[in-house]
Design a protein around this motif. Structure first.
Motif, mmCIF file in Angstrom:
data_model
loop_
_atom_site.group_PDB
_atom_site.id
_atom_site.type_symbol
_atom_site.label_atom_id
_atom_site.label_comp_id
_atom_site.label_asym_id
_atom_site.label_seq_id
_atom_site.Cartn_x
_atom_site.Cartn_y
_atom_site.Cartn_z
ATOM 1 N N ILE A 6 15.072 11.632 -26.490
ATOM 2 C CA ILE A 6 14.862 10.076 -26.475
ATOM 3 C C ILE A 6 16.205 9.762 -25.988
ATOM 4 O O ILE A 6 17.571 10.152 -26.347
ATOM 5 C CB ILE A 6 14.735 9.850 -27.948
ATOM 6 C CG1 ILE A 6 13.741 10.202 -28.563
ATOM 7 C CG2 ILE A 6 14.807 8.244 -27.986
ATOM 8 C CD1 ILE A 6 12.383 10.066 -27.858
ATOM 9 N N THR A 7 16.174 8.949 -24.937
ATOM 10 C CA THR A 7 17.553 8.307 -24.124
ATOM 11 C C THR A 7 17.781 7.195 -24.460
ATOM 12 O O THR A 7 19.039 6.800 -24.022
ATOM 13 C CB THR A 7 17.482 8.746 -22.736
ATOM 14 O OG1 THR A 7 16.024 7.888 -22.256
ATOM 15 C CG2 THR A 7 17.191 10.164 -22.240
ATOM 16 N N THR A 9 16.323 2.808 -26.556
ATOM 17 C CA THR A 9 15.548 2.211 -26.930
ATOM 18 C C THR A 9 15.774 0.809 -26.609
ATOM 19 O O THR A 9 17.110 0.542 -26.543
ATOM 20 C CB THR A 9 15.410 2.320 -28.620
ATOM 21 O OG1 THR A 9 16.591 1.918 -28.995
ATOM 22 C CG2 THR A 9 14.727 3.304 -29.060
ATOM 23 N N ASN A 10 14.975 -0.045 -26.048
ATOM 24 C CA ASN A 10 15.269 -1.322 -25.901
ATOM 25 C C ASN A 10 14.166 -2.244 -26.557
ATOM 26 O O ASN A 10 13.027 -2.059 -26.576
ATOM 27 C CB ASN A 10 14.803 -1.543 -24.437
ATOM 28 C CG ASN A 10 15.037 -3.153 -23.770
ATOM 29 O OD1 ASN A 10 15.237 -3.769 -24.600
ATOM 30 N ND2 ASN A 10 14.739 -3.171 -22.604
ATOM 31 N N HIS A 22 10.577 -0.468 -26.254
ATOM 32 C CA HIS A 22 10.416 0.613 -25.354
ATOM 33 C C HIS A 22 11.350 1.859 -25.440
ATOM 34 O O HIS A 22 12.660 1.634 -25.750
ATOM 35 C CB HIS A 22 10.921 -0.112 -23.906
ATOM 36 C CG HIS A 22 9.961 -1.023 -23.574
ATOM 37 N ND1 HIS A 22 10.235 -1.962 -22.451
ATOM 38 C CD2 HIS A 22 8.866 -1.597 -24.006
ATOM 39 C CE1 HIS A 22 9.037 -2.698 -22.150
ATOM 40 N NE2 HIS A 22 8.309 -2.655 -23.121
ATOM 41 N N VAL A 23 10.840 2.994 -25.956
ATOM 42 C CA VAL A 23 11.392 4.269 -26.234
ATOM 43 C C VAL A 23 11.452 4.983 -24.803
ATOM 44 O O VAL A 23 10.501 5.565 -24.374
ATOM 45 C CB VAL A 23 10.815 5.040 -27.531
ATOM 46 C CG1 VAL A 23 11.360 6.176 -27.562
ATOM 47 C CG2 VAL A 23 10.382 3.939 -28.479
ATOM 48 N N GLN A 24 12.773 5.049 -24.352
ATOM 49 C CA GLN A 24 13.180 5.989 -23.302
ATOM 50 C C GLN A 24 13.181 7.279 -23.591
ATOM 51 O O GLN A 24 13.759 7.825 -24.583
ATOM 52 C CB GLN A 24 14.238 5.131 -22.322
ATOM 53 C CG GLN A 24 14.179 3.944 -21.882
ATOM 54 C CD GLN A 24 14.776 2.793 -22.553
ATOM 55 O OE1 GLN A 24 15.595 2.969 -23.526
ATOM 56 N NE2 GLN A 24 14.420 1.450 -22.506
ATOM 57 N N PHE A 25 12.675 8.141 -22.571
ATOM 58 C CA PHE A 25 12.760 9.559 -22.723
ATOM 59 C C PHE A 25 12.826 10.095 -21.474
ATOM 60 O O PHE A 25 12.495 9.576 -20.550
ATOM 61 C CB PHE A 25 11.399 10.132 -23.553
ATOM 62 C CG PHE A 25 10.061 9.993 -22.903
ATOM 63 C CD1 PHE A 25 9.568 11.032 -21.858
ATOM 64 C CD2 PHE A 25 9.424 8.799 -22.366
ATOM 65 C CE1 PHE A 25 8.643 10.834 -20.945
ATOM 66 C CE2 PHE A 25 8.128 8.566 -21.599
ATOM 67 C CZ PHE A 25 7.964 9.808 -20.967
ATOM 68 N N SER A 37 9.848 11.410 -17.107
ATOM 69 C CA SER A 37 10.734 10.686 -17.740
ATOM 70 C C SER A 37 9.852 8.980 -17.733
ATOM 71 O O SER A 37 9.144 8.747 -16.912
ATOM 72 C CB SER A 37 12.066 10.259 -16.897
ATOM 73 O OG SER A 37 11.856 9.931 -15.624
ATOM 74 N N TYR A 39 9.069 5.318 -20.332
ATOM 75 C CA TYR A 39 9.218 4.841 -21.664
ATOM 76 C C TYR A 39 7.824 4.525 -22.331
ATOM 77 O O TYR A 39 6.873 4.434 -21.380
ATOM 78 C CB TYR A 39 9.997 3.530 -21.468
ATOM 79 C CG TYR A 39 9.342 2.345 -20.886
ATOM 80 C CD1 TYR A 39 8.642 1.368 -21.766
ATOM 81 C CD2 TYR A 39 9.398 2.100 -19.568
ATOM 82 C CE1 TYR A 39 7.491 0.549 -21.112
ATOM 83 C CE2 TYR A 39 8.707 1.079 -19.013
ATOM 84 C CZ TYR A 39 7.817 0.328 -19.840
ATOM 85 O OH TYR A 39 7.032 -0.948 -19.129
ATOM 86 N N TYR A 47 7.011 1.064 -34.589
ATOM 87 C CA TYR A 47 8.653 1.481 -34.700
ATOM 88 C C TYR A 47 9.343 1.285 -35.929
ATOM 89 O O TYR A 47 10.103 2.522 -36.357
ATOM 90 C CB TYR A 47 9.327 0.590 -33.788
ATOM 91 C CG TYR A 47 10.905 0.938 -33.688
ATOM 92 C CD1 TYR A 47 11.163 2.106 -32.810
ATOM 93 C CD2 TYR A 47 11.781 0.056 -34.173
ATOM 94 C CE1 TYR A 47 12.524 2.230 -32.902
ATOM 95 C CE2 TYR A 47 13.178 0.286 -33.966
ATOM 96 C CZ TYR A 47 13.508 1.540 -33.621
ATOM 97 O OH TYR A 47 14.843 1.838 -33.388
ATOM 98 N N VAL A 60 6.263 9.819 -29.272
ATOM 99 C CA VAL A 60 6.469 10.143 -27.669
ATOM 100 C C VAL A 60 5.667 11.240 -27.252
ATOM 101 O O VAL A 60 4.751 11.046 -26.211
ATOM 102 C CB VAL A 60 7.591 10.162 -27.201
ATOM 103 C CG1 VAL A 60 7.792 10.613 -25.657
ATOM 104 C CG2 VAL A 60 8.629 9.008 -27.223
#
Length: 73
Positions: A6-7, A9-10, A22-25, A37, A39, A47, A60
């Motif tokens: 996990i890089t 969250t927005n 938005h969970v970026q990965f 890669s 989101y 969440y 994810v």
């Protein structure tokens, strides 16, 4: 097995609460021959209660499998 990180969250708010996150990965296989890669958008309700990194990783992974193999769901 893919290693998912996990890089970030927005978090987007509406009406005083969380509307979507938005969970970026980033992810890769053990040989690093395949990488992913992007989101995954999560509704605020999904969440909340799943804010920890291990919980987000599981979500994810599940969502990626659902999108990659829609016929299996």
């Amino acid at each position: 097995m893919f290693d998912i990180q996990i890089t970030g969250t927005n978090i987007r708010y509406a009406d005083g609460g969380i509307s979507v996150v938005h969970v970026q990965f980033q992810g890769h296989d053990p040989e690093r021959a395949i990488s992913l890669s992007g989101y995954i958008p999560l509704p605020g309700e999904e969440y909340q209660g799943n804010e920890s990194i291990p919980a987000l990783k599981n979500i994810v992974k599940t969502k990626l499998i659902e999108r990659l193999t829609p016929e299996a769901v």
